[in-house]
Motif scaffolding. Structure first.
Motif, PDB file in Angstrom:
ATOM      1  N   GLY A  46      22.234  33.793  58.005  1.00  0.00           N
ATOM      2  CA  GLY A  46      22.749  34.845  58.881  1.00  0.00           C
ATOM      3  C   GLY A  46      22.171  36.221  58.621  1.00  0.00           C
ATOM      4  O   GLY A  46      21.656  36.875  59.536  1.00  0.00           O
ATOM      5  N   ILE A  47      22.226  36.670  57.370  1.00  0.00           N
ATOM      6  CA  ILE A  47      21.772  38.024  57.048  1.00  0.00           C
ATOM      7  C   ILE A  47      20.248  38.159  57.118  1.00  0.00           C
ATOM      8  O   ILE A  47      19.739  39.061  57.789  1.00  0.00           O
ATOM      9  CB  ILE A  47      22.285  38.458  55.656  1.00  0.00           C
TER      10      ILE A  47
ATOM     11  N   ALA B 214      31.502  28.407  51.477  1.00  0.00           N
ATOM     12  CA  ALA B 214      30.063  28.175  51.619  1.00  0.00           C
ATOM     13  C   ALA B 214      29.534  28.876  52.861  1.00  0.00           C
ATOM     14  O   ALA B 214      28.324  29.108  52.980  1.00  0.00           O
ATOM     15  CB  ALA B 214      29.767  26.675  51.693  1.00  0.00           C
ATOM     16  N   ALA B 215      30.441  29.217  53.786  1.00  0.00           N
ATOM     17  CA  ALA B 215      30.032  29.964  54.975  1.00  0.00           C
ATOM     18  C   ALA B 215      29.487  31.330  54.584  1.00  0.00           C
ATOM     19  O   ALA B 215      28.575  31.855  55.232  1.00  0.00           O
ATOM     20  CB  ALA B 215      31.221  30.125  55.930  1.00  0.00           C
ATOM     21  N   PHE B 216      30.049  31.905  53.516  1.00  0.00           N
ATOM     22  CA  PHE B 216      29.514  33.172  53.002  1.00  0.00           C
ATOM     23  C   PHE B 216      28.075  32.976  52.534  1.00  0.00           C
ATOM     24  O   PHE B 216      27.201  33.801  52.797  1.00  0.00           O
ATOM     25  CB  PHE B 216      30.379  33.679  51.848  1.00  0.00           C
ATOM     26  N   SER B 217      27.855  31.848  51.871  1.00  0.00           N
ATOM     27  CA  SER B 217      26.515  31.546  51.383  1.00  0.00           C
ATOM     28  C   SER B 217      25.555  31.334  52.549  1.00  0.00           C
ATOM     29  O   SER B 217      24.426  31.824  52.539  1.00  0.00           O
ATOM     30  CB  SER B 217      26.553  30.292  50.512  1.00  0.00           C
ATOM     31  N   ALA B 218      26.025  30.574  53.543  1.00  0.00           N
ATOM     32  CA  ALA B 218      25.185  30.321  54.716  1.00  0.00           C
ATOM     33  C   ALA B 218      24.865  31.628  55.434  1.00  0.00           C
ATOM     34  O   ALA B 218      23.754  31.821  55.937  1.00  0.00           O
ATOM     35  CB  ALA B 218      25.885  29.354  55.663  1.00  0.00           C
ATOM     36  N   ALA B 219      25.840  32.526  55.461  1.00  0.00           N
ATOM     37  CA  ALA B 219      25.602  33.834  56.080  1.00  0.00           C
ATOM     38  C   ALA B 219      24.542  34.602  55.308  1.00  0.00           C
ATOM     39  O   ALA B 219      23.704  35.294  55.893  1.00  0.00           O
ATOM     40  CB  ALA B 219      26.911  34.638  56.122  1.00  0.00           C
ATOM     41  N   SER B 220      24.558  34.451  53.982  1.00  0.00           N
ATOM     42  CA  SER B 220      23.572  35.137  53.148  1.00  0.00           C
ATOM     43  C   SER B 220      22.195  34.498  53.252  1.00  0.00           C
ATOM     44  O   SER B 220      21.177  35.186  53.284  1.00  0.00           O
ATOM     45  CB  SER B 220      24.036  35.130  51.682  1.00  0.00           C
ATOM     46  N   VAL B 221      22.171  33.142  53.310  1.00  0.00           N
ATOM     47  CA  VAL B 221      20.907  32.420  53.363  1.00  0.00           C
ATOM     48  C   VAL B 221      20.244  32.554  54.727  1.00  0.00           C
ATOM     49  O   VAL B 221      19.039  32.799  54.830  1.00  0.00           O
ATOM     50  CB  VAL B 221      21.125  30.918  53.055  1.00  0.00           C
TER      51      VAL B 221
ATOM     52  N   PHE C  30      31.510  31.715  59.226  1.00  0.00           N
ATOM     53  CA  PHE C  30      30.107  32.123  59.159  1.00  0.00           C
ATOM     54  C   PHE C  30      29.843  33.293  60.109  1.00  0.00           C
ATOM     55  O   PHE C  30      29.225  34.291  59.735  1.00  0.00           O
ATOM     56  CB  PHE C  30      29.208  30.939  59.520  1.00  0.00           C
ATOM     57  N   THR C  31      30.327  33.155  61.345  1.00  0.00           N
ATOM     58  CA  THR C  31      30.146  34.226  62.328  1.00  0.00           C
ATOM     59  C   THR C  31      30.862  35.491  61.888  1.00  0.00           C
ATOM     60  O   THR C  31      30.327  36.603  61.973  1.00  0.00           O
ATOM     61  CB  THR C  31      30.694  33.784  63.701  1.00  0.00           C
ATOM     62  N   HIS C  32      32.080  35.304  61.389  1.00  0.00           N
ATOM     63  CA  HIS C  32      32.907  36.428  60.928  1.00  0.00           C
ATOM     64  C   HIS C  32      32.231  37.164  59.779  1.00  0.00           C
ATOM     65  O   HIS C  32      32.108  38.399  59.791  1.00  0.00           O
ATOM     66  CB  HIS C  32      34.271  35.869  60.514  1.00  0.00           C
ATOM     67  N   ILE C  33      31.779  36.401  58.778  1.00  0.00           N
ATOM     68  CA  ILE C  33      31.177  36.997  57.589  1.00  0.00           C
ATOM     69  C   ILE C  33      29.843  37.670  57.920  1.00  0.00           C
ATOM     70  O   ILE C  33      29.553  38.780  57.447  1.00  0.00           O
ATOM     71  CB  ILE C  33      30.971  35.935  56.490  1.00  0.00           C
ATOM     72  N   THR C  34      29.021  37.003  58.732  1.00  0.00           N
ATOM     73  CA  THR C  34      27.733  37.584  59.106  1.00  0.00           C
ATOM     74  C   THR C  34      27.933  38.909  59.828  1.00  0.00           C
ATOM     75  O   THR C  34      27.252  39.904  59.550  1.00  0.00           O
ATOM     76  CB  THR C  34      26.926  36.624  59.995  1.00  0.00           C
TER      77      THR C  34
END
Length: 404
Positions: free
Chosen positions: A158-159, A149-156, A28-32
């Motif tokens: 994080g971003i 799902a971490a990508f999704s969490a980053a989108s929901v 999540f941290t990485h993707i964000t």
């Protein structure tokens, strides 16, 4: 009679869930950190007075740096304890993120992104290596679904939150917040992931490249990355300068798209384990052709329709990665997995950077920043996506028991 969770071959145990969640937090941290630069494109373009080509350098510098360090890491990654390596590299990544926040010029930000990418490439490889080590083949789709799902969490979260912080305070504040959050995640990882035996495997890049079946996996990675990163880095600029979208509406797009994929990624992971990873990939990648085509033709559409199309784009384009990564981590023997995944990460980063640079050369903008050539790039994405289906068909899977 209700089946015990531990007896369900497709369900993660409590210990496995802790490992998956810890890895997902790091991801999540990485993707964000990686994605946040893309929606900041319009802001950075104005702040540093840079064009599309120079902006592509900011994003591709991260990828190229990650690619080179991942390639170098293939020589030694399997010789060190996975958990200790993960924490060490994660802390290096956070230091790079902190320097991104300190950047006050285009050149300093460029160097900071290279530092962050140097650790980010190895971090991504280690995360997926640990999935292959810690989870049986029958559970890798579910575990990969949690990570993706971490990508999704980053989108929901994080971003949108990062953009809101950037809009309310300053563009670089999100990088400081990510550094602090990452430090807390590192502490949690110490508890969540059990100590593992030191992996001692004396091999070189030659041991990876001499296996012919590995090339199919590498081509699969290449085509998946080209399909996505020909379009994704320029999506924010296209929406802001070519459609009715505004910079203030970008967080909402990521919220809708990420919110949908938060659930769809885990569902796709379950389906991949239950009905077959290859069959699931064929379905998701085949359907992805529709949003790949539609995403570059939003100029005259109302905002609500753009939200629908971008949400479908998020679900299907990111959804391809769930069965694909589960297959990739299963296409190599255990003793070569770390070196294989770092080599694969290098190919992933080089392919992404190459796709972005090529797309950057095709996409042009006029004096009013209106973009041209985005539609042409979408055809490149569709071609690469179709080729990925062929490489999944050719991919060979090695079934082995878990190691941790």
């Amino acid at each position: 009679m209700k089946t015990s969770p531990d007896l369900n071959p497709y369900r993660l145990t409590s210990g496995e869930k802790r490992i998956a969640i810890a890895l997902a937090f790091i991801q999540f941290t990485h993707i964000t950190d990686f994605i946040i630069l893309m929606p900041l494109g319009p802001t950075l373009s104005k702040l540093f007075n840079i064009d599309n080509s120079e902006f592509s350098y900011l994003v591709s510098s991260y990828m190229l740096s990650a690619g080179f360090t991942a390639l170098a890491g293939s020589f030694f990654i399997d010789r060190f304890n996975r958990k200790k390596s993960l924490l060490f590299i994660f802390m290096g990544f956070l230091i790079g993120t902190f320097f991104c926040g300190l950047s006050n010029s285009f050149s300093m930000l460029l160097v900071s992104r290279m530092i962050t990418g140097a650790f980010g490439g190895l971090l991504n490889a280690l995360i997926f290596s640990m999935i292959g080590d810690a989870f049986a083949y029958e559970k890798r789709g579910a575990a990969t679904g949690v990570i993706m799902a971490a990508f999704s969490a980053a989108s929901v979260a994080g971003i949108p939150i990062s953009l809101e912080i950037a809009n309310r305070i300053k563009w670089n504040t999100p990088f400081f917040v990510l550094t602090a959050l990452g430090t807390l995640i590192a502490i949690y990882t110490l508890y969540a992931i059990p100590s593992t035996k030191k992996v001692i495997a004396k091999h070189s890049i030659k041991d990876i490249v001499v296996v012919k079946s590995h090339y199919t996996a590498f081509f699969l990675t290449m085509t998946i990355m080209i399909a996505g990163f020909s379009l994704i880095p320029y999506l924010s600029n296209y929406l802001v300068f070519n459609t009715v979208f505004t910079e203030q509406e970008l967080p909402l797009m990521y919220f809708f798209g990420g919110g949908a994929t938060f659930f769809s990624a885990r569902l796709i992971g379950y389906l991949a384990d239950r009905f077959g990873k290859k069959k699931t990939f064929y379905l998701i990648a085949g359907l992805s052709v529709i949003p790949f085509y539609a995403i570059s033709r939003l100029d005259d559409l109302p905002a609500w329709m753009i939200f629908v199309i971008t949400t479908i784009f998020f679900i299907l384009v990111s959804g391809r990665l769930v069965p694909a990564m589960a297959l990739l981590t299963s296409s190599v023997k255990n003793n070569l997995r770390g070196a294989f995944m770092t080599t694969n990460t290098a190919i992933q980063q080089f392919s992404s950077a190459g796709a972005m640079l090529v797309a950057g050369a095709i996409i042009t903008s006029d004096a009013n920043n209106v973009i041209s050539g985005f539609e042409t790039v979408s055809y490149l994405s569709i071609l690469a996506n179709c080729l990925s289906i062929y490489f999944v068909y050719r991919l060979k899977v090695v079934k082995e028991p878990k190691r941790l």
